[in-house]
Each structure stands twice: as structure tokens, then as C-alpha cells.
Design a protein around this motif. Structure first.
Motif, PDB file in Angstrom:
ATOM      1  N   GLU A 112      92.739  17.428   4.904  1.00 48.56           N
ATOM      2  CA  GLU A 112      92.491  19.016   4.220  1.00 48.56           C
ATOM      3  C   GLU A 112      90.760  18.972   4.574  1.00 48.56           C
ATOM      4  O   GLU A 112      90.280  20.384   5.403  1.00 48.56           O
ATOM      5  CB  GLU A 112      93.037  19.473   3.642  1.00 48.56           C
ATOM      6  CG  GLU A 112      93.081  21.117   2.805  1.00 48.56           C
ATOM      7  CD  GLU A 112      92.907  22.165   4.012  1.00 48.56           C
ATOM      8  OE1 GLU A 112      92.083  22.962   4.161  1.00 48.56           O
ATOM      9  OE2 GLU A 112      94.260  21.931   4.367  1.00 48.56           O
ATOM     10  N   GLY A 113      90.063  17.997   3.615  1.00 50.30           N
ATOM     11  CA  GLY A 113      89.018  18.334   3.923  1.00 50.30           C
ATOM     12  C   GLY A 113      88.307  17.890   5.084  1.00 50.30           C
ATOM     13  O   GLY A 113      87.491  18.924   5.650  1.00 50.30           O
ATOM     14  N   PHE A 114      88.853  16.870   5.679  1.00 51.90           N
ATOM     15  CA  PHE A 114      88.332  17.035   7.305  1.00 51.90           C
ATOM     16  C   PHE A 114      87.801  17.950   7.336  1.00 51.90           C
ATOM     17  O   PHE A 114      87.351  18.339   9.284  1.00 51.90           O
ATOM     18  CB  PHE A 114      88.861  15.845   7.548  1.00 51.90           C
ATOM     19  CG  PHE A 114      88.215  15.208   9.158  1.00 51.90           C
ATOM     20  CD1 PHE A 114      86.912  14.966   8.659  1.00 51.90           C
ATOM     21  CD2 PHE A 114      88.253  15.919  10.554  1.00 51.90           C
ATOM     22  CE1 PHE A 114      86.236  13.856  10.549  1.00 51.90           C
ATOM     23  CE2 PHE A 114      87.874  14.732  11.713  1.00 51.90           C
ATOM     24  CZ  PHE A 114      86.942  14.765  11.266  1.00 51.90           C
ATOM     25  N   ARG A 115      89.209  18.689   8.400  1.00 51.50           N
ATOM     26  CA  ARG A 115      89.434  20.084   8.675  1.00 51.50           C
ATOM     27  C   ARG A 115      88.751  21.143   8.376  1.00 51.50           C
ATOM     28  O   ARG A 115      87.966  21.733   9.549  1.00 51.50           O
ATOM     29  CB  ARG A 115      90.939  19.998   9.044  1.00 51.50           C
ATOM     30  CG  ARG A 115      92.117  19.309   9.464  1.00 51.50           C
ATOM     31  CD  ARG A 115      93.580  19.773   9.097  1.00 51.50           C
ATOM     32  NE  ARG A 115      93.245  20.740  10.550  1.00 51.50           N
ATOM     33  CZ  ARG A 115      93.545  20.145  11.770  1.00 51.50           C
ATOM     34  NH1 ARG A 115      94.206  18.682  12.183  1.00 51.50           N
ATOM     35  NH2 ARG A 115      93.697  21.268  12.522  1.00 51.50           N
ATOM     36  N   ARG A 116      88.649  20.951   7.144  1.00 50.50           N
ATOM     37  CA  ARG A 116      87.528  22.319   7.110  1.00 50.50           C
ATOM     38  C   ARG A 116      86.085  21.980   7.494  1.00 50.50           C
ATOM     39  O   ARG A 116      84.934  23.125   7.731  1.00 50.50           O
ATOM     40  CB  ARG A 116      86.915  22.466   4.949  1.00 50.50           C
ATOM     41  CG  ARG A 116      88.695  23.041   4.323  1.00 50.50           C
ATOM     42  CD  ARG A 116      88.289  23.337   2.651  1.00 50.50           C
ATOM     43  NE  ARG A 116      90.176  24.370   2.779  1.00 50.50           N
ATOM     44  CZ  ARG A 116      90.009  24.687   1.345  1.00 50.50           C
ATOM     45  NH1 ARG A 116      88.989  24.877   0.905  1.00 50.50           N
ATOM     46  NH2 ARG A 116      90.788  24.603   1.682  1.00 50.50           N
TER      47      ARG A 116
END
Length: 498
Positions: free
Chosen positions: A15-19
Motif C-alpha cells: 500500500e505505501g509503495f503504491r501510494r
């Protein structure tokens, strides 16, 4: 990024990388993990492979280091092959060719077959393989023999065996080391104990440092553990007065620790030197000669370690007894401008010169071999001190012999040997880069022989990287994918250097 930073392919689904990617470029549709593992990685691997193949094609002689590693998180073993060569500008080059899965039993025949496949893939003829550096295991030694190429044992492994055999296996030392492990383990496994020790260090004004744990396969880790214990002796005594320790050392045992540190300090220095990226097979004979001379000298500091010193000298002499009879070491030492023939006695000096002349003539297709006059050595000067002092003492004893050689001869070998050695801190590769026009035949041989390292440290460093790839997050990764990741990680920087 995934390869260089040891990230799992699943990072693109986090999630953090996609954000982050969405913040940088909202219009970008991030591909799936399958795209990166099945498409992007093989494509990048091909680009790096072609580049390594291109620069490796210019190498007329290649040395290899190899080792086998077994994962602790998955039932996978991997066989490495690292190439070392010197280019036309006398720059040392290194490239990871393989860290491929090695299934089944690690027999000599299986390893030899794997070597055969690796060299064929890279189109490296056996005639271009100078030497393979491997560990002391019998299967590795036999595998290189069956493969049909010369091999040498890792000097660091041999030194490890000599230290264990000569000192660490002695009952009194082994007992102290075992107690030291218990003390260190107490603080490593207890956050409370570690905090209490740090508080005591602050009160005593001692630098706040953690005790170092040893590793069974690395003797110098035991040395560092001893050093850390002695350094924290006051803090440990204060801790033991207030809290319970699983073990304690007597005054005599503390004395043994201090004596062992003094005795093994030259070995630790030597281990660091031969483990450097610039160390070569040329360093082996001078290092052994200097080390045995240092151990053979008596000094006031020998009190309490004289017997251990004698046993250690015997262990080193036995383990390295054949180095001055190994042609690969002899020629490499002669071609290192820091050493030349200054570390041999008269008989071995003449043998080494004759061997160098023969190798130069064979490589250049020449039959011009000249006799070189032999003078008696000058009067020896007694000196005690460090390992570095032994190197300097040996050079001083041989300086007159080198200066009295006839330099009017047309042979390049005697002319090269007649000149003074360069300082030990200087680079032999820089020397040959500057002098290859003066001694072209000798320089060509030097490019072949100095390419060989003296340890398998490069392979061990590689497997430190492999352990980061095949970790708990990626314990099911296929061996082929793991090899691609390692290959890209270690060789991708070479694209930016050329």
C-alpha cells in the motif's frame, strides 16, 4: 530498485509503495508483481549479461573464485563463480558470472560438471582459465582437478585452520573462549542486562560499546570477542558486583585473554590485508615468510605465551609448508613489484627466477633464457616488532642482491628484477601500467598471474548478498530468479563505470 535494494517483488503491491507512485505520477498504472518477475527482470538480466560478455571477451586470462552456500530459510544450495581479470590498462575487473542452484549431493563430479557448463555458457576456454580459488574442502579440490584447471586453496581458510590448530584448540584457551561466549550471550539475549551494562559504562566513563559475539567459521571474530571483553573488563567487574552473570573469569583467565590478543594481533592484521579487494596470490609467500619470522623472534612480550607462540609457529609452518613450491605463487610473487625475488632464500630465488623466465618465454614464444648471477646475502639485522617490520627487514636483507644484478642484459626479466622494489603501500597494477612499455613480455605475464586473488572472500561476500535475497520474505523464490537478481545487483554498477 528491486534488485539493488533487495526488495521482494511484492513491494509493488504494498500500500505505501503504491501510494508513493500515485503521488509521483497519478496517471501511471503500476504493473503487477508478475510483470517485474517474469518480464522486467529477464530483460534487465539480458542487458547486463550482454555488457559483461562484451568486457569479458577482451580478457585473455581469467581467474575465478568459487564457493557453495546453503540457505537457512529454504532447502536451496547455490554454487558461485566470480571472474577476476586485468584489462589492457592494468585495471582489475570483477564480475559475478553465476550464483546458480546446486541441487543434489555436492560431489566433485557434480561440481566439475557445473563448472563445465558455466564456462561453456560464457565461451571461456580452459586455456584462458588461470586458476580457481576455492575453499579447503576435498570435494572442491577434486572438482577443479576433474574440471582440468589449476586451483589454489583460500589463504584465509588456511589461516583460520592454523590459528584453531595452534591456539584456539588448546584446552586453557578453549575454556576461556567458552566462558567468554556465555558472558557475551548473556548480554545479547537480554535487553535488560544490556541496558544495565550501558549504564555502568556511562558511570565509569567508558565508551558505550556492545560486546562482540564470535562466529565458529571465522577465527578473527573470536579475536574481536576477546578484545571487546578485555576492553569492558572494568564494566563487567562492576556489573558482576551487582548482578548475576552466567560465568566469570579468574585473574589468570583474564591474563590468558590479554596474552592471546597480543599473540594473535599480527594474524588479525594479515586477515584484513588478504581479505581486501586488491589482495592477490602474490601476497601469500611474503605474508607467510613475514609471519613465520615474527613468530620465530623472541621478545619481552612473550611472557605467558611462549609455548603458545611455538605451537602457533609450527601450525603455520605445517599449513603453509607448500606455498614456496607452488609455481602459481612463485611467479605471482616475482611479478609483484613490491616483492620480486626478495622473499626467497638463495635456492628458491634461483628456482623462482628460472620459472619466471620459462613462463615469459613460453607465453611470448621466445627461447631467450639468461643466467642471472647470484650473490651472497648481506649481513642480517636482528629486529623485533610488528608484522610490517618483518616485511621491511626482509627487503633490507635482499636489497644489495637486487642492486648487483647486471642490468645491461637484453633479457627483460633480469632487468626488471635488478630494479628496487616499490613501497609496499603502492599498487603493483599502477607499476605495470607505467612500465609495460619497458618490459612488455613480463607485463603480459603479470596481467595473467596478478589477476588471481588469494582468498575466496569475493564469493563469501556474494553469499552475504544472496542471504538477503533468499530471506524470510522470499523463502519460496526460485533459484533461477534468485540468480538473476544477484547477477543484476552485483553487475549492474559495471554498466555505469564503463
Amino acid at each position: 530498485m528491486i534488485a539493488l535494494d533487495n526488495q521482494p517483488f511484492s513491494v509493488v503491491e504494498d500500500e505505501g509503495f503504491r501510494r508513493l507512485i500515485n503521488y509521483l505520477e497519478p496517471r501511471y498504472a503500476l504493473p503487477s508483481r508478475r510483470y517485474f518477475s517474469d518480464v522486467a527482470l529477464p530483460e534487465l538480466y539480458s542487458v547486463v549479461y550482454v555488457h559483461i560478455e562484451k568486457i569479458l571477451a577482451d580478457a585473455t586470462s581469467v581467474s575465478f573464485t568459487t564457493d557453495i552456500w546453503t540457505s537457512s530459510v529454504s532447502p536451496v544450495s547455490m554454487l558461485s563463480l566470480t571472474a577476476h581479470w586485468i584489462d589492457q590498462d592494468f585495471v582489475l575487473k570483477k564480475a559475478i558470472l553465476h550464483s546458480q542452484e546446486c541441487p543434489g549431493s555436492h560431489t566433485a563430479a557434480a561440481i566439475a560438471t557445473a563448472f563445465e557448463g558455466m564456462t561453456e555458457k560464457w565461451k571461456i576456454p580452459k586455456a584462458n582459465v588461470h586458476v580457481v580459488l576455492r575453499d579447503n574442502a576435498r570435494n572442491m579440490s577434486k572438482a577443479t582437478e576433474e574440471f582440468g584447471v589449476p586451483s589454489l586453496p583460500c589463504m584465509a581458510h588456511t589461516l583460520h585452520l592454523a590459528v584453531h590448530e595452534g591456539v584456539l584448540s588448546q584446552r586453557s584457551v578453549a575454556d576461556v573462549v567458552a566462558l567468554g561466549k556465555k558472558i557475551v550471550g548473556h548480554f545479547k539475549h537480554s535487553q535488560l542486562a544490556s541496558s544495565r551494562l550501558q549504564s555502568i559504562q556511562k558511570e565509569l566513563g567508558i565508551p558505550i560499546k556492545s560486546l562482540k559475539q564470535d562466529v565458529a567459521t571465522r577465527w578473527n571474530s573470536t579475536f574481536y570477542m576477546m578484545e571487546s571483553l578485555v576492553e569492558q573488563k572494568r564494566a563487567l567487574a562492576a556489573y558482576a558486583a551487582e548482578f548475576e552473570l552466567p560465568a566469570s573469569l579468574t585473574a589468570n583467565q583474564w591474563g590468558i585473554l590479554e596474552n592471546m590478543i597480543t599473540l594473535l594481533a599480527p594474524f588479525e592484521q594479515l586477515t584484513r590485508e588478504i581479505s581486501s579487494a586488491e589482495a592477490s596470490a602474490a601476497d601469500v609467500i611474503p605474508a607467510v615468510v613475514a609471519l613465520t619470522r615474527l613468530l620465530g623472534k623472541s621478545s619481552d612480550a612473550d611472557r605467558g605465551v611462549r609455548t603458545a607462540k611455538e605451537i602457533l609457529l609450527k601450525a603455520v609452518s605445517d599449513r603453509f609448508s607448500g606455498v614456496q613450491c607452488e609455481p602459481l605463487y612463485l611467479v605471482a610473487t616475482m611479478l609483484d613489484a613490491r616483492y620480486k625475488d626478495r622473499y626467497f632464500d638463495d635456492d628458491k630465488k634461483m628456482r623462482a627466477r628460472d620459472l619466471l623466465l620459462k613462463v615469459v618465454d613460453e607465453m611470448m614464444g621466445s627461447e631467450d633464457q639468461r643466467d642471472v648471477s647470484k650473490e651472497g646475502p648481506p649481513e642480517k639485522k636482528t629486529r623485533t616488532g610488528s608484522l610490517l617490520d618483518m616485511y621491511e627487514e626482509i627487503l633490507q636483507e635482499n636489497v644489495l642482491l637486487g642492486e648487483q644484478i647486471n642490468t645491461e642484459t637484453s633479457s627483460q626479466v633480469p632487468a626488471y628484477l635488478a630494479e628496487a622494489t616499490i613501497p609496499r603501500r603502492d599498487s603493483p597494477l599502477e607499476y605495470w601500467k607505467s612500465n609495460q612499455a619497458r618490459f612488455p613480455a613480463v607485463a603480459r605475464v603479470a596481467r595473467r598471474y596478478i589477476s588471481a586473488p588469494c582468498t575466496t572472500v569475493e564469493s563469501e561476500r556474494l553469499f552475504s548478498a544472496v542471504s538477503n535475497v533468499m530471506d524470510e520474505k522470499r523463502n519460496r523464490i526460485a533459484g533461477e530468479k534468485a540468480e538473476m537478481l544477484i547477477f543484476v545487483q552485483r553487475n549492474l554498477p559495471l554498466l555505469n563505470k564503463n
